[in-house]
Design a protein around this motif. Structure first.
Motif, PDB file in Angstrom:
ATOM      1  N   PRO A   1       0.774  -1.245   0.000  1.00  0.00           N
ATOM      2  CA  PRO A   1       0.000   0.000   0.000  1.00  0.00           C
ATOM      3  C   PRO A   1       0.805   1.296   0.000  1.00  0.00           C
ATOM      4  O   PRO A   1       0.301   2.310  -0.465  1.00  0.00           O
ATOM      5  CB  PRO A   1      -0.821  -0.111   1.281  1.00  0.00           C
ATOM      6  N   THR A   2       2.027   1.311   0.484  1.00  0.00           N
ATOM      7  CA  THR A   2       2.688   2.606   0.678  1.00  0.00           C
ATOM      8  C   THR A   2       3.556   3.016  -0.507  1.00  0.00           C
ATOM      9  O   THR A   2       3.589   4.181  -0.885  1.00  0.00           O
ATOM     10  CB  THR A   2       3.571   2.591   1.943  1.00  0.00           C
ATOM     11  N   VAL A   3       4.214   2.054  -1.125  1.00  0.00           N
ATOM     12  CA  VAL A   3       5.278   2.372  -2.071  1.00  0.00           C
ATOM     13  C   VAL A   3       4.746   3.040  -3.342  1.00  0.00           C
ATOM     14  O   VAL A   3       5.460   3.802  -3.992  1.00  0.00           O
ATOM     15  CB  VAL A   3       6.095   1.094  -2.385  1.00  0.00           C
ATOM     16  N   LEU A   4       3.472   2.806  -3.687  1.00  0.00           N
ATOM     17  CA  LEU A   4       2.960   3.339  -4.963  1.00  0.00           C
ATOM     18  C   LEU A   4       2.185   4.638  -4.837  1.00  0.00           C
ATOM     19  O   LEU A   4       1.742   5.217  -5.832  1.00  0.00           O
ATOM     20  CB  LEU A   4       2.101   2.280  -5.663  1.00  0.00           C
TER      21      LEU A   4
ATOM     22  N   ALA B   1       6.651  -6.893  -1.944  1.00  0.00           N
ATOM     23  CA  ALA B   1       5.880  -8.145  -1.975  1.00  0.00           C
ATOM     24  C   ALA B   1       6.753  -9.330  -1.548  1.00  0.00           C
ATOM     25  O   ALA B   1       6.296 -10.225  -0.833  1.00  0.00           O
ATOM     26  CB  ALA B   1       5.290  -8.370  -3.363  1.00  0.00           C
ATOM     27  N   VAL B   2       8.018  -9.328  -1.972  1.00  0.00           N
ATOM     28  CA  VAL B   2       8.943 -10.390  -1.566  1.00  0.00           C
ATOM     29  C   VAL B   2       9.177 -10.319  -0.053  1.00  0.00           C
ATOM     30  O   VAL B   2       9.058 -11.317   0.663  1.00  0.00           O
ATOM     31  CB  VAL B   2      10.279 -10.286  -2.348  1.00  0.00           C
ATOM     32  N   ASP B   3       9.471  -9.116   0.435  1.00  0.00           N
ATOM     33  CA  ASP B   3       9.693  -8.957   1.884  1.00  0.00           C
ATOM     34  C   ASP B   3       8.442  -9.340   2.674  1.00  0.00           C
ATOM     35  O   ASP B   3       8.529  -9.943   3.750  1.00  0.00           O
ATOM     36  CB  ASP B   3      10.096  -7.514   2.205  1.00  0.00           C
ATOM     37  N   ASN B   4       7.271  -8.985   2.126  1.00  0.00           N
ATOM     38  CA  ASN B   4       6.014  -9.313   2.810  1.00  0.00           C
ATOM     39  C   ASN B   4       5.832 -10.826   2.937  1.00  0.00           C
ATOM     40  O   ASN B   4       5.373 -11.323   3.968  1.00  0.00           O
ATOM     41  CB  ASN B   4       4.818  -8.747   2.040  1.00  0.00           C
ATOM     42  N   LEU B   5       6.188 -11.565   1.879  1.00  0.00           N
ATOM     43  CA  LEU B   5       6.004 -13.024   1.919  1.00  0.00           C
ATOM     44  C   LEU B   5       6.986 -13.660   2.908  1.00  0.00           C
ATOM     45  O   LEU B   5       6.619 -14.552   3.674  1.00  0.00           O
ATOM     46  CB  LEU B   5       6.175 -13.632   0.522  1.00  0.00           C
ATOM     47  N   ILE B   6       8.216 -13.144   2.895  1.00  0.00           N
ATOM     48  CA  ILE B   6       9.213 -13.659   3.845  1.00  0.00           C
ATOM     49  C   ILE B   6       8.733 -13.410   5.279  1.00  0.00           C
ATOM     50  O   ILE B   6       8.759 -14.306   6.125  1.00  0.00           O
ATOM     51  CB  ILE B   6      10.597 -12.994   3.600  1.00  0.00           C
ATOM     52  N   ALA B   7       8.248 -12.202   5.540  1.00  0.00           N
ATOM     53  CA  ALA B   7       7.773 -11.862   6.890  1.00  0.00           C
ATOM     54  C   ALA B   7       6.583 -12.749   7.275  1.00  0.00           C
ATOM     55  O   ALA B   7       6.533 -13.294   8.381  1.00  0.00           O
ATOM     56  CB  ALA B   7       7.388 -10.385   6.952  1.00  0.00           C
ATOM     57  N   ALA B   8       5.641 -12.906   6.339  1.00  0.00           N
ATOM     58  CA  ALA B   8       4.415 -13.643   6.679  1.00  0.00           C
ATOM     59  C   ALA B   8       4.714 -15.112   6.959  1.00  0.00           C
ATOM     60  O   ALA B   8       4.174 -15.696   7.896  1.00  0.00           O
ATOM     61  CB  ALA B   8       3.393 -13.516   5.549  1.00  0.00           C
ATOM     62  N   LEU B   9       5.596 -15.720   6.156  1.00  0.00           N
ATOM     63  CA  LEU B   9       5.848 -17.154   6.336  1.00  0.00           C
ATOM     64  C   LEU B   9       6.803 -17.423   7.489  1.00  0.00           C
ATOM     65  O   LEU B   9       6.966 -18.559   7.916  1.00  0.00           O
ATOM     66  CB  LEU B   9       6.350 -17.780   5.033  1.00  0.00           C
TER      67      LEU B   9
ATOM     68  N   LYS C   1       6.677 -12.955  11.106  1.00  0.00           N
ATOM     69  CA  LYS C   1       7.237 -11.690  11.619  1.00  0.00           C
ATOM     70  C   LYS C   1       6.603 -10.465  10.958  1.00  0.00           C
ATOM     71  O   LYS C   1       7.292  -9.506  10.639  1.00  0.00           O
ATOM     72  CB  LYS C   1       8.748 -11.670  11.356  1.00  0.00           C
ATOM     73  N   VAL C   2       5.317 -10.526  10.743  1.00  0.00           N
ATOM     74  CA  VAL C   2       4.647  -9.421  10.039  1.00  0.00           C
ATOM     75  C   VAL C   2       4.550  -8.177  10.907  1.00  0.00           C
ATOM     76  O   VAL C   2       4.100  -8.238  12.058  1.00  0.00           O
ATOM     77  CB  VAL C   2       3.234  -9.855   9.619  1.00  0.00           C
ATOM     78  N   GLU C   3       5.003  -7.045  10.350  1.00  0.00           N
ATOM     79  CA  GLU C   3       4.852  -5.789  11.077  1.00  0.00           C
ATOM     80  C   GLU C   3       3.973  -4.801  10.342  1.00  0.00           C
ATOM     81  O   GLU C   3       3.426  -3.870  10.923  1.00  0.00           O
ATOM     82  CB  GLU C   3       6.231  -5.155  11.301  1.00  0.00           C
ATOM     83  N   LYS C   4       3.865  -4.985   9.016  1.00  0.00           N
ATOM     84  CA  LYS C   4       3.088  -4.028   8.219  1.00  0.00           C
ATOM     85  C   LYS C   4       2.596  -4.706   6.946  1.00  0.00           C
ATOM     86  O   LYS C   4       2.947  -5.867   6.681  1.00  0.00           O
ATOM     87  CB  LYS C   4       3.960  -2.816   7.872  1.00  0.00           C
ATOM     88  N   ASN C   5       1.789  -3.984   6.185  1.00  0.00           N
ATOM     89  CA  ASN C   5       1.325  -4.417   4.863  1.00  0.00           C
ATOM     90  C   ASN C   5       0.434  -5.663   4.890  1.00  0.00           C
ATOM     91  O   ASN C   5       0.316  -6.363   3.885  1.00  0.00           O
ATOM     92  CB  ASN C   5       2.507  -4.672   3.913  1.00  0.00           C
ATOM     93  N   CYS C   6      -0.184  -5.935   6.037  1.00  0.00           N
ATOM     94  CA  CYS C   6      -1.067  -7.096   6.126  1.00  0.00           C
ATOM     95  C   CYS C   6      -2.521  -6.615   6.147  1.00  0.00           C
ATOM     96  O   CYS C   6      -2.878  -5.721   6.911  1.00  0.00           O
ATOM     97  CB  CYS C   6      -0.760  -7.898   7.394  1.00  0.00           C
ATOM     98  N   VAL C   7      -3.335  -7.202   5.263  1.00  0.00           N
ATOM     99  CA  VAL C   7      -4.747  -6.811   5.172  1.00  0.00           C
ATOM    100  C   VAL C   7      -5.552  -7.409   6.328  1.00  0.00           C
ATOM    101  O   VAL C   7      -6.511  -6.812   6.799  1.00  0.00           O
ATOM    102  CB  VAL C   7      -5.338  -7.272   3.820  1.00  0.00           C
ATOM    103  N   ASN C   8      -5.176  -8.606   6.779  1.00  0.00           N
ATOM    104  CA  ASN C   8      -5.953  -9.310   7.816  1.00  0.00           C
ATOM    105  C   ASN C   8      -5.031  -9.768   8.960  1.00  0.00           C
ATOM    106  O   ASN C   8      -4.867 -10.961   9.203  1.00  0.00           O
ATOM    107  CB  ASN C   8      -6.701 -10.505   7.206  1.00  0.00           C
ATOM    108  N   PRO C   9      -4.472  -8.787   9.702  1.00  0.00           N
ATOM    109  CA  PRO C   9      -3.480  -9.137  10.743  1.00  0.00           C
ATOM    110  C   PRO C   9      -4.027 -10.074  11.817  1.00  0.00           C
ATOM    111  O   PRO C   9      -3.252 -10.760  12.478  1.00  0.00           O
ATOM    112  CB  PRO C   9      -3.068  -7.783  11.326  1.00  0.00           C
TER     113      PRO C   9
END
Ligand code: GLV
Ligand code: GLV
Length: 329
Positions: free
Chosen positions: A96-99, A301-309, A312-320
């Motif tokens: 959501p933020t980068v664009l 998106a790559v960092d988000n997938l690494i964090a989610a799996l 370690k999610v801190e941001k960019n998650c629609v359903n935390p």
């Protein structure tokens, strides 16, 4: 063992390398019914998916029983059935933020292009014409100092308000569920109800996600409330506007012009009147399509997938709540 993931969008080489460092990657050519059945075994094993487009619903999830995270290279997530993801405990990540700034630039480009007929006039020059002494046939309408209305005041709306107000001396009106203090304080934006926004805006810019509430929010009745001189801009999601009603309004002069980056059906059918109406500037859903921003979206998106799996999610998650539940479980 590294978790298995399915990648359904081409990544820049360095980001692909990073993905490979963390996961066993199966790369496929887009997410379609065909690729889904061709690569059924990969989806059976996949704990994560990364890409854009496609339809991710309960039917899809049944084919991906181990899925824990979906990482979308987009801000919009209307192609995901979020309730189905929540039921299955799958985290949905987006960018959501980068664009933000780039999409706001695109919206300003559409404002200017539609008002000053940039594409139409440029085509005439390429065809060998030049401004004649009769001139007025080439005239557009002013942008600066006109009222800019923003429907939906999120990050992109705010970045658009900044451009329009500070750069073009445009008073800003907006409608959103909540008051946006920063927009009001920094850019003098005034909240108003939808009817007032429709009646008063010289340029009405839509920056809303597509949801059940926003589907066909702008139809015949709403267009009829706008000024005949008004320009409508949409760079969010096409179905927020009833396109048939918009085409009628552009043909009969209910409104002056439109600048559109998104459509009810994409690609826009080649026989759409929107492609032949002179008062329409149509772009092929390229709001975020710059080298810098598309790279940034892929990187996030790559960092988000690494964090989610790795939980370690801190941001960019629609359903935390899904992540929180899995930490507790
Ligand atoms: C593009 O439309 C996006 O949602 O990022
Ligand atoms: C966004 O609006 C895009 O370029 O996908």
């Amino acid at each position: 063992m590294k978790p298995s993931v399915v990648l359904y969008k081409k990544l820049p080489e360095d980001l692909r390398t990073k993905l490979d460092e963390h996961f066993t990657v199966t790369e496929i050519n887009g997410l379609t019914p065909e690729t889904l059945s061709q690569h059924a075994a990969a989806f059976q094993q996949a704990e994560g998916i990364l890409g854009s487009g496609g339809k991710i619903d309960a039917e899809f999830l049944a084919k991906a029983p181990k899925l824990r995270a979906a990482s979308s290279v987009s801000v919009g997530v209307d192609n995901f059935d979020i309730a189905a993801l929540n039921d299955r405990g799958v985290a949905l990540m987006h960018t959501p933020t980068v664009l933000t700034e780039t999409v706001a630039d695109t919206m300003m480009a559409l404002v200017l292009a539609a008002a000053r007929r940039v594409t139409e006039v440029a085509e005439r020059v390429k065809a060998g014409e030049w401004q004649s002494s009769i001139g007025a046939d080439w005239f557009g309408i002013d942008v600066h100092h006109k009222k800019l209305g923003i429907l939906g005041m999120g990050r992109i709306g705010l970045a658009l308000a900044q451009r329009a107000n500070l750069g073009f001396s445009m008073p800003i009106l907006y409608n959103a569920r909540k008051h946006h203090e920063e927009a009001e304080q920094r850019f003098g934006a005034t909240w108003c109800d939808l009817d007032t926004l429709l009646r008063e805006s010289d340029f009405l810019c839509i920056s809303l996600p597509l949801t059940n509430e926003t589907h066909h929010l702008i139809g015949r009745e709403q267009l009829a409330k706008m000024k005949h001189s008004a320009v409508l801009i949409n760079a969010g999601r096409g179905p927020v506007i009833d396109e048939e009603a918009l085409i009628a309004a552009l043909k009969d002069g209910t409104i002056h012009a439109a600048g559109l980056d998104v459509f009810e059906k994409e690609p826009l059918p080649v026989d759409s009147p929107l492609l032949t109406l002179p008062n329409v500037v149509a772009l092929p859903h390229v709001g975020s399509a710059t080298h810098e921003t598309r790279y940034g979206m892929a990187r996030d998106a790559v960092d988000n997938l690494i964090a989610a799996l790795s939980g370690k999610v801190e941001k960019n998650c629609v359903n935390p709540q899904v992540i929180i539940a899995s930490r507790q479980g």
